[in-house]
Each structure stands twice: as structure tokens, then as C-alpha cells.
Design a protein around this motif. Sequence first.
Motif, PDB file in Angstrom:
ATOM      1  N   THR A   1       0.837  -1.180   0.000  1.00  0.00           N
ATOM      2  CA  THR A   1       0.000   0.000   0.000  1.00  0.00           C
ATOM      3  C   THR A   1       0.882   1.243   0.000  1.00  0.00           C
ATOM      4  OG1 THR A   1      -1.749  -1.154   1.181  1.00  0.00           O
ATOM      5  CG2 THR A   1      -1.757   1.249   1.314  1.00  0.00           C
ATOM      6  N   VAL A   2       0.561   2.169  -0.883  1.00  0.00           N
ATOM      7  CA  VAL A   2       1.242   3.466  -0.948  1.00  0.00           C
ATOM      8  C   VAL A   2       0.152   4.523  -0.828  1.00  0.00           C
ATOM      9  CG1 VAL A   2       2.631   5.036  -2.356  1.00  0.00           C
ATOM     10  CG2 VAL A   2       3.100   2.565  -2.401  1.00  0.00           C
ATOM     11  N   ILE A   3       0.371   5.502   0.034  1.00  0.00           N
ATOM     12  CA  ILE A   3      -0.616   6.543   0.294  1.00  0.00           C
ATOM     13  C   ILE A   3       0.011   7.902   0.007  1.00  0.00           C
ATOM     14  CG2 ILE A   3      -2.083   7.612   2.048  1.00  0.00           C
ATOM     15  CD1 ILE A   3      -1.932   4.840   3.535  1.00  0.00           C
ATOM     16  N   LEU A   4      -0.643   8.678  -0.836  1.00  0.00           N
ATOM     17  CA  LEU A   4      -0.191  10.030  -1.142  1.00  0.00           C
ATOM     18  C   LEU A   4      -1.160  11.015  -0.501  1.00  0.00           C
ATOM     19  CD1 LEU A   4       0.711   9.680  -4.930  1.00  0.00           C
ATOM     20  CD2 LEU A   4       2.112   9.175  -2.922  1.00  0.00           C
ATOM     21  N   ILE A   5      -0.612  11.938   0.278  1.00  0.00           N
ATOM     22  CA  ILE A   5      -1.404  12.975   0.935  1.00  0.00           C
ATOM     23  C   ILE A   5      -0.826  14.336   0.582  1.00  0.00           C
ATOM     24  CG2 ILE A   5      -2.122  11.443   2.820  1.00  0.00           C
ATOM     25  CD1 ILE A   5      -0.109  12.856   4.654  1.00  0.00           C
ATOM     26  N   GLY A   6      -1.620  15.370   0.820  1.00  0.00           N
ATOM     27  CA  GLY A   6      -1.141  16.724   0.573  1.00  0.00           C
ATOM     28  C   GLY A   6      -2.282  17.637   0.210  1.00  0.00           C
ATOM     29  N   PRO A   7      -1.974  18.915   0.063  1.00  0.00           N
ATOM     30  CA  PRO A   7      -3.000  19.915  -0.229  1.00  0.00           C
ATOM     31  C   PRO A   7      -3.562  19.777  -1.640  1.00  0.00           C
ATOM     32  CG  PRO A   7      -0.823  20.931  -0.081  1.00  0.00           C
ATOM     33  CD  PRO A   7      -0.652  19.494   0.253  1.00  0.00           C
ATOM     34  N   ILE A   8      -4.563  20.601  -1.918  1.00  0.00           N
ATOM     35  CA  ILE A   8      -5.207  20.644  -3.230  1.00  0.00           C
ATOM     36  C   ILE A   8      -4.167  21.013  -4.292  1.00  0.00           C
ATOM     37  CG2 ILE A   8      -6.990  21.818  -4.610  1.00  0.00           C
ATOM     38  CD1 ILE A   8      -8.352  22.506  -1.849  1.00  0.00           C
ATOM     39  N   CYS A   9      -4.203  20.305  -5.407  1.00  0.00           N
ATOM     40  CA  CYS A   9      -3.332  20.555  -6.573  1.00  0.00           C
ATOM     41  C   CYS A   9      -1.860  20.260  -6.309  1.00  0.00           C
ATOM     42  CB  CYS A   9      -3.503  21.975  -7.111  1.00  0.00           C
ATOM     43  SG  CYS A   9      -5.003  22.184  -8.082  1.00  0.00           S
ATOM     44  N   SER A  10      -1.582  19.401  -5.335  1.00  0.00           N
ATOM     45  CA  SER A  10      -0.178  19.053  -5.077  1.00  0.00           C
ATOM     46  C   SER A  10       0.307  17.922  -5.983  1.00  0.00           C
ATOM     47  CB  SER A  10       0.028  18.688  -3.602  1.00  0.00           C
ATOM     48  OG  SER A  10      -0.762  17.574  -3.235  1.00  0.00           O
ATOM     49  N   GLY A  11      -0.578  17.324  -6.772  1.00  0.00           N
ATOM     50  CA  GLY A  11      -0.182  16.309  -7.735  1.00  0.00           C
ATOM     51  C   GLY A  11      -0.456  14.882  -7.294  1.00  0.00           C
ATOM     52  N   LYS A  12      -1.207  14.703  -6.232  1.00  0.00           N
ATOM     53  CA  LYS A  12      -1.428  13.369  -5.667  1.00  0.00           C
ATOM     54  C   LYS A  12      -1.999  12.381  -6.684  1.00  0.00           C
ATOM     55  CE  LYS A  12      -4.122  15.101  -2.539  1.00  0.00           C
ATOM     56  NZ  LYS A  12      -4.079  16.527  -2.880  1.00  0.00           N
ATOM     57  N   THR A  13      -3.069  12.753  -7.347  1.00  0.00           N
ATOM     58  CA  THR A  13      -3.730  11.834  -8.269  1.00  0.00           C
ATOM     59  C   THR A  13      -2.862  11.549  -9.485  1.00  0.00           C
ATOM     60  OG1 THR A  13      -5.892  12.600  -7.514  1.00  0.00           O
ATOM     61  CG2 THR A  13      -5.825  11.449  -9.636  1.00  0.00           C
ATOM     62  N   THR A  14      -2.255  12.570 -10.033  1.00  0.00           N
ATOM     63  CA  THR A  14      -1.403  12.392 -11.212  1.00  0.00           C
ATOM     64  C   THR A  14      -0.224  11.482 -10.892  1.00  0.00           C
ATOM     65  OG1 THR A  14      -2.027  14.585 -12.001  1.00  0.00           O
ATOM     66  CG2 THR A  14      -0.017  13.624 -12.935  1.00  0.00           C
TER      67      THR A  14
END
Length: 184
Positions: free
Chosen positions: A4-17
Motif C-alpha cells: 500500500t502506498v498513500i499520497l497525501i497533501g494539499p489541493i493541486c499538489s499532484g497526488k492523483t497524477t
Amino acid sequence: MKKTVILIGPICSGKTTVAERISNKLDIPQCSIDDVCFDYYKEIGFSKEQQERIRQKDGFQGVYTYWKPFEVHAVKRVLEDYPNYIHDFGAGHSVYEDESLLQKAQVVLEEYENIFLLLPSLDINQSVNTLAERISKFTDDQSIFKLNEHFIKHKSNRILSKHVIYTNGKSAEEVAQQIIGNIN
């Protein structure tokens, strides 16, 4: 072995991309919590009608506060239902103003080593400015800029993450490769 890898961060930080890039490179499925969260919210009593009443009375800030207990529940449930996935959390799913909710999130996430906070820069003001510029391509709503600044400055992301990746000057491909190189 899949992890499992989890990406967190503010809006438009590139998490989904970035999550998409990692998913493709490692051939591990991706789950964007924003795509599934409302089903989990409903498990513990979320109501669109109640949300609308709150929005009418207290505006978005009231709705944001209403969502918080549902968000921590969704984090727990999505990780249970989607093990060994690449997860990108919505910006609010890793920020908890209420200490008891932050502690619940910590308990849920403590077993996961691969939690990456994506920020443009170590310099908070530079991160605020960079992300405001990205957001301005989609909206001029000042409340979104203020909310994102709150996400950047709030302690929750730093408490919950195990790694911080600074993204300025890097492509999504480079950030994905850096994360892959740091997966435990």
C-alpha cells in the motif's frame, strides 16, 4: 510484493497524477479516495440533506466541519477494502483540526510505512504561492485558496506522513520515480 502506498497533501499538489504514474509503473491498482468516500460516509450516517442544511446555515466552513468524522472513517474503510493499492487522499482526508480525530487517523495509518506528503517546497510560503497559481487555473474562489493554505500549514499532514517529497522543478514522472525509490 505489492504494498500500500498513500499520497497525501494539499489541493493541486499532484497526488492523483503521481498516483496514476506509480500505479502504471508498478502494475498496482489505484484508488482515489474522493471517488469512493461518500459511500463510506453513509455507513456512519452522512446525509446530503443534513449537509445542505448546514451549507445554508454555516456555508462551506460548516460543511467542512461536518465532513471531518466521516473523512477519518472513510480513510479506515478505504484502506480495508483496497489493500495493496496506490491511494491518493483528498486534501481534507489528512487534515484534522479536532485532536481526537487526528489521533484516530494516526491509529489507522500507523501500520503503513509508505505515506508520502507531496508539497512543492520546504518553504511554506513558496508552497502556498505555487499551489495558489495552480488552483487559479480552475477557480478564483478565495475560500479555496484560504482552505488550501490551511491544508499546507496545518500540522496533520506532517504528523501523518512518513516521507515528504518536494515537487517543484520535477515532473510527475520524476516524483513517481522518487517515491518508488523510497517505498519500504
